[in-house]
Design a protein around this motif. Structure first.
Motif, short mmCIF file in Angstrom:
data_model
loop_
_atom_site.label_atom_id
_atom_site.label_comp_id
_atom_site.label_asym_id
_atom_site.label_seq_id
_atom_site.Cartn_x
_atom_site.Cartn_y
_atom_site.Cartn_z
N UNK A 1 23.16 22.37 109.68
CA UNK A 1 24.02 23.16 110.56
C UNK A 1 23.29 23.61 111.81
N UNK A 2 22.07 24.12 111.65
CA UNK A 2 21.31 24.58 112.81
C UNK A 2 20.94 23.43 113.74
N UNK A 3 20.55 22.30 113.14
CA UNK A 3 20.17 21.14 113.96
C UNK A 3 21.35 20.63 114.77
N UNK A 4 22.52 20.52 114.13
CA UNK A 4 23.69 20.02 114.84
C UNK A 4 24.19 21.01 115.90
N UNK B 1 14.36 26.08 107.31
CA UNK B 1 15.25 26.26 106.16
C UNK B 1 14.62 26.89 104.94
N UNK B 2 13.42 27.45 105.07
CA UNK B 2 12.67 27.87 103.89
C UNK B 2 12.94 29.30 103.43
N UNK B 3 13.70 30.08 104.19
CA UNK B 3 13.77 31.52 103.89
C UNK B 3 14.88 31.92 102.93
N UNK B 4 15.90 31.09 102.75
CA UNK B 4 16.96 31.41 101.79
C UNK B 4 17.41 30.13 101.09
N UNK B 5 18.07 30.27 99.94
CA UNK B 5 18.63 29.08 99.27
C UNK B 5 19.68 28.35 100.09
N UNK B 6 20.22 29.02 101.14
CA UNK B 6 21.20 28.37 102.00
C UNK B 6 20.53 27.38 102.96
N UNK B 7 19.22 27.53 103.16
CA UNK B 7 18.55 26.74 104.17
C UNK B 7 18.35 25.30 103.81
N UNK B 8 18.01 25.03 102.53
CA UNK B 8 17.70 23.66 102.13
C UNK B 8 18.11 23.48 100.67
N UNK B 9 18.69 22.33 100.31
CA UNK B 9 19.21 22.11 98.95
C UNK B 9 18.21 22.37 97.82
N UNK B 10 16.92 21.98 97.93
CA UNK B 10 16.04 22.25 96.80
C UNK B 10 15.91 23.73 96.48
N UNK B 11 15.91 24.58 97.51
CA UNK B 11 15.83 26.02 97.25
C UNK B 11 17.09 26.53 96.59
N UNK C 1 13.96 26.52 120.37
CA UNK C 1 13.39 26.09 119.09
C UNK C 1 13.31 27.26 118.11
N UNK C 2 12.91 28.43 118.59
CA UNK C 2 12.78 29.59 117.71
C UNK C 2 14.15 30.07 117.22
N UNK C 3 15.14 30.02 118.10
CA UNK C 3 16.50 30.41 117.68
C UNK C 3 16.99 29.46 116.59
N UNK C 4 16.82 28.16 116.81
CA UNK C 4 17.26 27.19 115.82
C UNK C 4 16.51 27.34 114.51
N UNK C 5 15.22 27.63 114.57
CA UNK C 5 14.42 27.82 113.36
C UNK C 5 14.92 29.01 112.56
N UNK C 6 15.26 30.10 113.24
CA UNK C 6 15.79 31.28 112.55
C UNK C 6 17.15 30.98 111.92
N UNK C 7 18.01 30.29 112.67
CA UNK C 7 19.36 30.00 112.17
C UNK C 7 19.34 29.09 110.94
N UNK C 8 18.34 28.22 110.85
CA UNK C 8 18.33 27.19 109.81
C UNK C 8 18.37 27.77 108.40
N UNK C 9 17.77 28.93 108.19
CA UNK C 9 17.76 29.51 106.85
C UNK C 9 19.10 30.11 106.46
N UNK C 10 20.00 30.27 107.44
CA UNK C 10 21.27 30.95 107.14
C UNK C 10 22.46 30.02 107.25
N UNK C 11 22.36 28.97 108.04
CA UNK C 11 23.46 28.00 108.12
C UNK C 11 22.98 26.60 107.72
#
Length: 480
Positions: A150-153, A185-195, A136-146
């Protein structure tokens, strides 16, 4: 698979061949927004209730007819709208929602779904509480960058395989949705579309990294502790029933080292990320693109993004071994379900977003705490990108003397943190709050995991996430 790919490709081709049209007066569309009655959101409410209730009472019917249900609710909105405001206005709104919003949305999800489905994490991974927390922690970290999708899949299938020995494992998928498919997905604009929309409007790229990290860390700690307590409880029950991780392993066979098959697909994920970034930074005049109808214009940036994503998906399909996708038990069911449901959601939420745009500034949201909850609650049921933009506009109109300089005005730092956190975090409150939620749920159900119903999932989210968000409010958002 090929049929789905050709369908999406054809949609983009239609855009390319569309003839230019004359621009209309934007004030006419604004007047329609002003005139929309509150009851115009009834089809949207009906769509949500259908998703929540029908699978409980008529699951087989819903599986066969969810697309027709989505189209029926869409027609229930668009036909009265056309009668009231004219077929031209109705067609414009339909194109605006489907071509400008839904097509880029589903193309991005499709691309990430296909490419991530070609990456298989192999090896002996035992789904213990410790290992599940690490995943879960690995996926959470990846989510902001892919990206959260992408991280969930990428991570959901290894998580499911690691816990194949368990009978009760839906709670693991629920926490996966909380963290990997949303908060991460909250750490970069790549993580989530609203950002990313905020980045396009002047929010510095690394602003979210520095300002959202403390909130994310607090939430990850809280959710990790809760997860460990719950997972240990279920683990003890599994062991008491005579089940253990060794059940899925050959006792005489050596443990398989963890490895990645189909790793070349990371190149295609990089292509998709490049396409997303390029769409926002292309030096093209504002409002330029393919004139489809009225002043509905498909931007060149979105077109380039869609083409790059589809090329990446095509290359992934052509270069990934069939055995790799079979290892992932890859099928197109999850993305098809998302496409069927979200076409109805996108169309029926047109009046809800229009009403929010007109009346958002009248809500009296001038402090971080209420705007955090308003953005979050609406993002739980509406598309979080336009919700973010509406409240960013509200915050920019407050006339702050200092803060973050954006295209919509100066925004107080705490207000921007509240809007960003609300839009990203609270998408986890419902299955429809963020597209990866439904995809993860569908993949889990394909693997015979009995997931909570729509309201059952909300029981989990409201009992765990809402107290977490209250803590966020007390620590971060009660100050101006």
């Amino acid at each position: 698979m090929k049929k789905a790919f050709r369908t999406i490709l054809a949609a983009v081709a239609v855009l390319v061949m569309s003839a230019p049209a004359v621009f209309a007066d934007e004030t006419a569309h604004e007047a329609v927004n002003e005139a929309l009655p509150i009851w115009s959101i009834i089809p949207f409410v009906g769509m949500l209730l259908s998703i929540a209730i029908i699978p409980l009472v008529k699951p087989d019917w819903w599986d066969r007819n969810m697309l027709w249900a989505a189209l029926a609710w869409s027609a229930l909105f668009i036909i009265p709208f056309a009668i009231a405001f004219g077929p031209g206005e109705a067609f414009y709104r339909l194109l605006e929602s489907v071509l400008l919003d839904f097509v880029p949305f589903i193309v991005l999800l499709f691309g990430l779904f296909v490419v991530a489905g070609g990456i298989a994490i192999k090896g002996t991974i035992a789904g213990t509480t410790k290992m599940n927390l690490i995943l879960l922690l690995i996926g959470t970290f990846l989510a902001s960058w892919i990206g959260t999708t992408g991280a969930a899949m990428l991570m959901i299938r290894p998580v499911i395989r690691a816990n194949a020995w368990r009978e009760k494992k839906a709670h693991i998928v629920v926490f996966f949705i909380f963290t990997v498919a949303n908060m991460g997905g909250c750490l970069t604009p790549l993580g989530d579309p609203p950002l990313f929309m905020g980045f396009q409007r002047g929010v510095p790229f690394l602003w979210t990294t520095t300002h959202m990290l403390p909130i994310l860390l607090l939430n990850v700690v809280i959710l990790s502790v809760v997860f460990v307590l719950i997972d240990r409880h279920y683990c003890k029950k599994e062991y008491a029933a005579g089940r253990s991780p060794e059940d899925m392993m050959d006792a005489d066979a050596p443990k398989e080292k963890i490895s990645i098959e189909g790793a070349h697909n990371f190149i295609f994920i990089a292509m998709i990320i490049f396409g997303v970034i390029l769409s926002g930074v292309l030096p093209v005049p504002h409002g330029s693109g393919i004139h489809v109808f009225d002043d509905c214009v498909f931007p060149w940036g979105s077109l380039v993004e869609c083409v790059i994503i589809l090329i990446a998906a095509f290359l992934s399909l052509k270069t990934t071994k069939k055995s790799t996708r079979e290892l992932n038990e890859f099928t197109y069911g999850p993305i098809e379900e998302v496409a069927k449901l979200f076409i109805g959601i996108f169309i029926t939420m047109i009046p809800a977003l229009a009403l929010l745009q007109v009346h958002g500034s009248q809500l009296g949201l001038s402090h971080p705490a209420p705007i955090f909850w308003a953005t979050g609650m609406l993002s739980s049921f509406l598309d979080n990108t336009p919700t973010y933009l509406v409240f960013l506009q509200v915050a920019g109109s407050l006339g702050e003397a200092s803060g973050v300089s954006t295209a919509v005005g100066m925004v107080h730092v705490r207000m921007l943190e509240a809007i960003s956190a609300g839009a990203v975090f609270m998408g986890a409150n419902t299955y429809i709050g963020n597209a990866p939620n439904f995809m993860v749920k569908s993949i889990a159900e394909e693997n015979k995991i009995k997931m909570p119903s729509f309201f059952g999932y909300m029981a989990w989210s409201f009992s765990i996430l809402i107290p977490t968000f209250i803590i966020d409010t007390l620590i971060f958002f009660l100050q101006d």
